[in-house]
Write a protein that holds these residues in place. Structure first.
Motif, PDB file in Angstrom:
ATOM      1  N   THR A  68       0.651  -1.046  -0.019  1.00 44.96           N
ATOM      2  CA  THR A  68      -0.238  -0.107   0.266  1.00 44.96           C
ATOM      3  C   THR A  68       1.094   1.224   0.289  1.00 44.96           C
ATOM      4  O   THR A  68       0.875   2.319  -0.910  1.00 44.96           O
ATOM      5  CB  THR A  68      -0.792   0.265   1.342  1.00 44.96           C
ATOM      6  N   ARG A 110       0.603   3.740  -4.074  1.00 45.61           N
ATOM      7  CA  ARG A 110      -0.179   4.408  -3.698  1.00 45.61           C
ATOM      8  C   ARG A 110      -1.569   4.267  -4.646  1.00 45.61           C
ATOM      9  O   ARG A 110      -1.726   4.458  -5.815  1.00 45.61           O
ATOM     10  CB  ARG A 110       0.274   6.073  -3.545  1.00 45.61           C
ATOM     11  N   PRO A 111      -2.872   4.680  -3.279  1.00 46.58           N
ATOM     12  CA  PRO A 111      -3.858   4.272  -4.514  1.00 46.58           C
ATOM     13  C   PRO A 111      -4.140   5.002  -5.117  1.00 46.58           C
ATOM     14  O   PRO A 111      -4.766   6.252  -5.167  1.00 46.58           O
ATOM     15  CB  PRO A 111      -4.947   3.935  -3.188  1.00 46.58           C
ATOM     16  N   GLU A 149     -14.807  -3.242   2.599  1.00 46.45           N
ATOM     17  CA  GLU A 149     -12.826  -3.020   3.546  1.00 46.45           C
ATOM     18  C   GLU A 149     -13.468  -2.010   4.396  1.00 46.45           C
ATOM     19  O   GLU A 149     -12.078  -2.391   5.399  1.00 46.45           O
ATOM     20  CB  GLU A 149     -12.092  -3.171   2.188  1.00 46.45           C
ATOM     21  N   THR A 177      -4.337  -0.262   5.801  1.00 48.21           N
ATOM     22  CA  THR A 177      -4.282  -0.724   5.060  1.00 48.21           C
ATOM     23  C   THR A 177      -5.361  -1.183   4.251  1.00 48.21           C
ATOM     24  O   THR A 177      -5.518  -0.609   3.408  1.00 48.21           O
ATOM     25  CB  THR A 177      -3.382  -1.781   4.809  1.00 48.21           C
ATOM     26  N   ARG A 220      -7.309   2.496   3.144  1.00 44.25           N
ATOM     27  CA  ARG A 220      -6.655   2.815   2.017  1.00 44.25           C
ATOM     28  C   ARG A 220      -6.737   2.702   0.643  1.00 44.25           C
ATOM     29  O   ARG A 220      -6.368   2.920  -0.300  1.00 44.25           O
ATOM     30  CB  ARG A 220      -4.716   2.961   2.362  1.00 44.25           C
ATOM     31  N   ALA A 221      -7.466   1.412   0.580  1.00 52.28           N
ATOM     32  CA  ALA A 221      -7.901   0.863  -0.747  1.00 52.28           C
ATOM     33  C   ALA A 221      -8.832   1.227  -0.665  1.00 52.28           C
ATOM     34  O   ALA A 221     -10.028   1.967  -0.743  1.00 52.28           O
ATOM     35  CB  ALA A 221      -8.837  -0.637  -0.394  1.00 52.28           C
TER      36      ALA A 221
END
Length: 83
Positions: free
Chosen positions: A25, A29-30, A39, A77, A80-81
Motif C-alpha cells: 500500500t 499509492r491508491p 474494506e 491498509t 486506504r484501499a
C-alpha cells in the motif's frame, strides 16, 4: 477474544500477513476512486478488535500489544484501499 482460555495471540503469523500488505500500500499509492464498503467495514472491525484487545489485556502483555499493532496496521491498509 471470545475464547481466551489457554490460547496464544497469533502475533507472528499476523505480522507476516500485515507487513507485506502495508508495504504494498505504501509503495503503490491508491489512485482516486471510491472506497469499497467491504474494506471500510473490515477496517472498522480490525480497529474495534485492536482497541478491545488492548483494553482487555492491558499494557503488561506484550503479545497482545503486538497483535493490536498488527490489527491497526491491517485497518489502516484496508482503509486506504480504493476501487
Amino acid at each position: 477474544m471470545f475464547d481466551p482460555r489457554y490460547k496464544d495471540f497469533p502475533f507472528a503469523a499476523l505480522t507476516m500477513a500485515a507487513v507485506p500488505f502495508a508495504a504494498m500500500t505504501l509503495l503503490d499509492r491508491p489512485t482516486k476512486g471510491i472506497r469499497p464498503m467491504a474494506e471500510s467495514i473490515f477496517a472498522g472491525v480490525f480497529l474495534v478488535a485492536a482497541i478491545y484487545t488492548g483494553l482487555n489485556e492491558g499494557p503488561d502483555n506484550w503479545q497482545s500489544l503486538w497483535t493490536c499493532a498488527a490489527y491497526m496496521l491491517l485497518a489502516v491498509t484496508l482503509w486506504r484501499a480504493r476501487a
